[in-house]
Design a protein around this motif. Sequence first.
Motif, short mmCIF file in Angstrom:
data_model
loop_
_atom_site.label_atom_id
_atom_site.label_comp_id
_atom_site.label_asym_id
_atom_site.label_seq_id
_atom_site.Cartn_x
_atom_site.Cartn_y
_atom_site.Cartn_z
N MET A 1 23.39 53.20 37.22
CA MET A 1 24.60 52.50 36.79
C MET A 1 24.28 51.05 36.46
O MET A 1 23.49 50.41 37.16
CB MET A 1 25.65 52.58 37.90
N THR A 2 24.86 50.55 35.40
CA THR A 2 24.62 49.16 34.98
C THR A 2 25.16 48.20 36.03
O THR A 2 26.26 48.37 36.53
CB THR A 2 25.35 48.88 33.65
N THR A 3 24.35 47.16 36.36
CA THR A 3 24.82 46.16 37.31
C THR A 3 25.03 44.83 36.57
O THR A 3 24.67 44.67 35.40
CB THR A 3 23.79 45.91 38.43
N ILE A 4 25.60 43.89 37.32
CA ILE A 4 25.86 42.57 36.75
C ILE A 4 24.53 41.90 36.37
O ILE A 4 24.45 41.13 35.42
CB ILE A 4 26.69 41.74 37.76
N LEU A 5 23.45 42.27 37.09
CA LEU A 5 22.12 41.72 36.80
C LEU A 5 21.65 42.19 35.42
O LEU A 5 21.10 41.39 34.63
CB LEU A 5 21.13 42.19 37.88
N VAL A 7 23.49 42.95 32.92
CA VAL A 7 24.27 42.22 31.90
C VAL A 7 23.71 40.81 31.74
O VAL A 7 23.54 40.31 30.62
CB VAL A 7 25.77 42.18 32.29
N SER A 8 23.38 40.16 32.88
CA SER A 8 22.89 38.77 32.80
C SER A 8 21.55 38.74 32.05
O SER A 8 21.32 37.83 31.25
CB SER A 8 22.75 38.16 34.20
N ARG A 9 20.70 39.75 32.29
CA ARG A 9 19.40 39.78 31.59
C ARG A 9 19.61 39.98 30.09
O ARG A 9 19.02 39.29 29.28
CB ARG A 9 18.55 40.93 32.14
N VAL A 18 27.78 35.40 34.33
CA VAL A 18 28.43 36.69 34.02
C VAL A 18 29.69 36.84 34.86
O VAL A 18 30.76 37.20 34.36
CB VAL A 18 27.46 37.87 34.25
N SER A 19 29.57 36.54 36.17
CA SER A 19 30.72 36.64 37.05
C SER A 19 31.86 35.76 36.56
O SER A 19 33.03 36.19 36.53
CB SER A 19 30.36 36.18 38.47
N ARG A 20 31.50 34.52 36.17
CA ARG A 20 32.54 33.58 35.73
C ARG A 20 33.26 34.14 34.50
O ARG A 20 34.47 34.11 34.41
CB ARG A 20 31.92 32.22 35.39
N VAL A 21 32.47 34.66 33.55
CA VAL A 21 33.07 35.18 32.32
C VAL A 21 33.97 36.38 32.62
O VAL A 21 35.12 36.45 32.19
CB VAL A 21 31.97 35.59 31.31
N LEU A 22 33.42 37.33 33.41
CA LEU A 22 34.16 38.59 33.61
C LEU A 22 35.38 38.40 34.49
O LEU A 22 36.37 39.12 34.36
CB LEU A 22 33.23 39.66 34.19
N SER A 23 35.34 37.41 35.39
CA SER A 23 36.50 37.19 36.25
C SER A 23 37.49 36.25 35.58
O SER A 23 38.63 36.13 36.01
CB SER A 23 36.07 36.58 37.58
N GLY A 24 37.04 35.57 34.50
CA GLY A 24 37.93 34.64 33.82
C GLY A 24 38.14 33.35 34.61
O GLY A 24 39.03 32.56 34.31
N ARG A 25 37.32 33.14 35.64
CA ARG A 25 37.49 31.94 36.47
C ARG A 25 36.35 30.97 36.18
O ARG A 25 35.19 31.38 36.10
CB ARG A 25 37.50 32.29 37.95
N LEU A 37 30.16 39.12 26.96
CA LEU A 37 31.06 40.23 26.67
C LEU A 37 30.37 41.28 25.81
O LEU A 37 30.54 42.49 26.02
CB LEU A 37 32.34 39.73 26.00
N LYS A 38 29.57 40.80 24.83
CA LYS A 38 28.84 41.72 23.98
C LYS A 38 27.84 42.55 24.80
O LYS A 38 27.77 43.78 24.67
CB LYS A 38 28.09 40.91 22.90
N ALA A 39 27.11 41.86 25.70
CA ALA A 39 26.12 42.56 26.54
C ALA A 39 26.82 43.58 27.45
O ALA A 39 26.36 44.72 27.61
CB ALA A 39 25.34 41.56 27.37
#
Lengths: 352, 352
Positions: A1-5, A7-9, A18-25, A37-39
């Motif tokens: 399963m894809t992890t946040i890591l 996506v960051s890579r 990545v966390s900041r973008v996906l949480s909108g905070r 978002l593209k990744a």
Amino acid sequence: MTTILDVSRRAGVAKSTVSRVLSGRGYTSEKTRDAVLKAAQELNYRPNVLARNLARQTSDTIGLILPAGANVSRYLASLIDEIHKSAHAAGKDVIMRHIEDLPGQALSSIYDLIDHRCEAVLYYNASSSAHYEETIAVIDEEIEKFPVPVMLLNSYLPKHPNYCVWYEHEKYAAKPVEYLIEKGHRQIAYLSCSLVQRTAQARQIGYQQALSQAGIDYDPQRFIEGLPVSEDGSVPRDMCEVGYLACKELLARDVSFTAICCVNDHLAIGALKALQEHGLNVPNDVALFGFDDSPVLNYFTPSISSVILPSAELISYAVALCFAHLNKTPFPDYQQHHIDAQLVIRDSVTNR
Amino acid sequence: MTTILDVSRRAGVAKSTVSRVLSGRGYTSEKTRDAVLKAAQELNYRPNVLARNLARQTSDTIGLILPAGANVSRYLASLIDEIHKSAHAAGKDVIMRHIEDLPGQALSSIYDLIDHRCEAVLYYNASSSAHYEETIAVIDEEIEKFPVPVMLLNSYLPKHPNYCVWYEHEKYAAKPVEYLIEKGHRQIAYLSCSLVQRTAQARQIGYQQALSQAGIDYDPQRFIEGLPVSEDGSVPRDMCEVGYLACKELLARDVSFTAICCVNDHLAIGALKALQEHGLNVPNDVALFGFDDSPVLNYFTPSISSVILPSAELISYAVALCFAHLNKTPFPDYQQHHIDAQLVIRDSVTNR
């Protein structure tokens, strides 16, 4: 399963970005946001709900504990549906847990769901449980120690009436008896299922109270406890058969009666068959009442009278009470939910 | 709520030491172990299941997606019970999710439960869903892309028969028709509920196939689709009433018949009343078959014949299939589960 890591890579940024973008905070540049978002999209990344829940220490989940096999009850099925609907409307999920009837199960199953970070736990105390009274006593004692709201369904908690939802079975069961007395009946028999069921016990009490209030002596000869299994205990009986055999036993006893009330509709359906086989006319010789008001009662000849349990009212009260606990708003008023049973008079009863 | 940090402070050891002691993994001295266990007990510490699940990236949970309101079906209630029992026996919990019938709900609800790290997801495709075919097509296409086993209940997946559980309604519905033909009937009518239900569609096909195989022309005059609501659409009808009114419509048509098969028992109960009101004798004038074999059929005069759905067999197959996916063991064989319907012959049918 894809992890946040992953996506960051792919996006070439830090995990925290990545966390900041996906949480909108927090701030990120438009370019970075687009890249993340593209990744995420390319990798079909799905946020880890467990991790999110851990961070918030809540699972947005309501726990519902039911006795194993309980789904078959129509009342419980409606309760489950209503709780799901209200929970989902409030953005919450429901975890349901079916438990066996073992000593100590109440507390251990409640704590188990609390450990899963449920925001509230609803425990259904089955009328047929061998630990019914134990559960009431234990929960009434412990309820303020639980870290989340816990509610008991199908039982009254003497010290905590705002943490429980219950039926007044005695009162409901008295209603058809009172009606028959008003219509001139004095010799009213009662067919019950096994008195292991607390509901059956309570309804028997209601029957006796209605007689007593009218000054009619209770005659144990007119009361039959139907057996749920064959005499050697090997074959389970369906409820219609329990009523059929209970009514045959009543007919075999040396006792007169002009009316029969039954603990539920199925027993009344079985009783009707036994009475008709015996050459008795319903309602002219014997009046007959079921209990629960199944639609099928209309299709017998004669159609069978019954009692409507206030299930919809009780369910709406249970849901309102649960959300009052969750949202810390005032408790709804039991009486204001108009929780009372109603008679449905059909061809199986007539004036004396 | 007490955390592992509180326990470590109370015991005067590192958090990692507390973890080691409580998980039973790795070395700690006896003295340290005692101190940690004492602190955990004094603080009434309960391990955080969410954190544990996150570390393992699984929640030991099976997801079950059901249409809202589905609890009321007796078959579905048994399915839920059996899945719970088998899951708990295997140390797993069940999260149930009730969903509305909206386009795209199948995939989004499945991914939602996957996001909650369910180890497997069972999706029940309701026969009455407006998106029934869409769901089959989408899941049949996507099923190998899901990161966990996903199974479709109540539908056949043409490309993935080991990922689904289904009824052969055509075959079952043909059985009572074949029986009646064998007993000499040629003019067999059929009462259906709304054909919006895929089950009703399939059973209609089975009825037509049985006639066709016997060389009997299908006469649309002998087929009635009962309406689930009053003519102005405002009042829902109970199924017995649907059968009662459908049978009255059949009687009003200029067509002869010696037998009636019904899509379910409730319609047969309603039909019996309509036939008797019309002065017809069951079985001498008209033979009658229900479908599902409710115990109450025994209590009508005459008792009503019916068909037993192979629900128990199908449920045991579904559970076996789900655990074969989870444990990566060979798939059970559909045929070996003896999944076929059975006739129950009662007084409502007789030889011509």
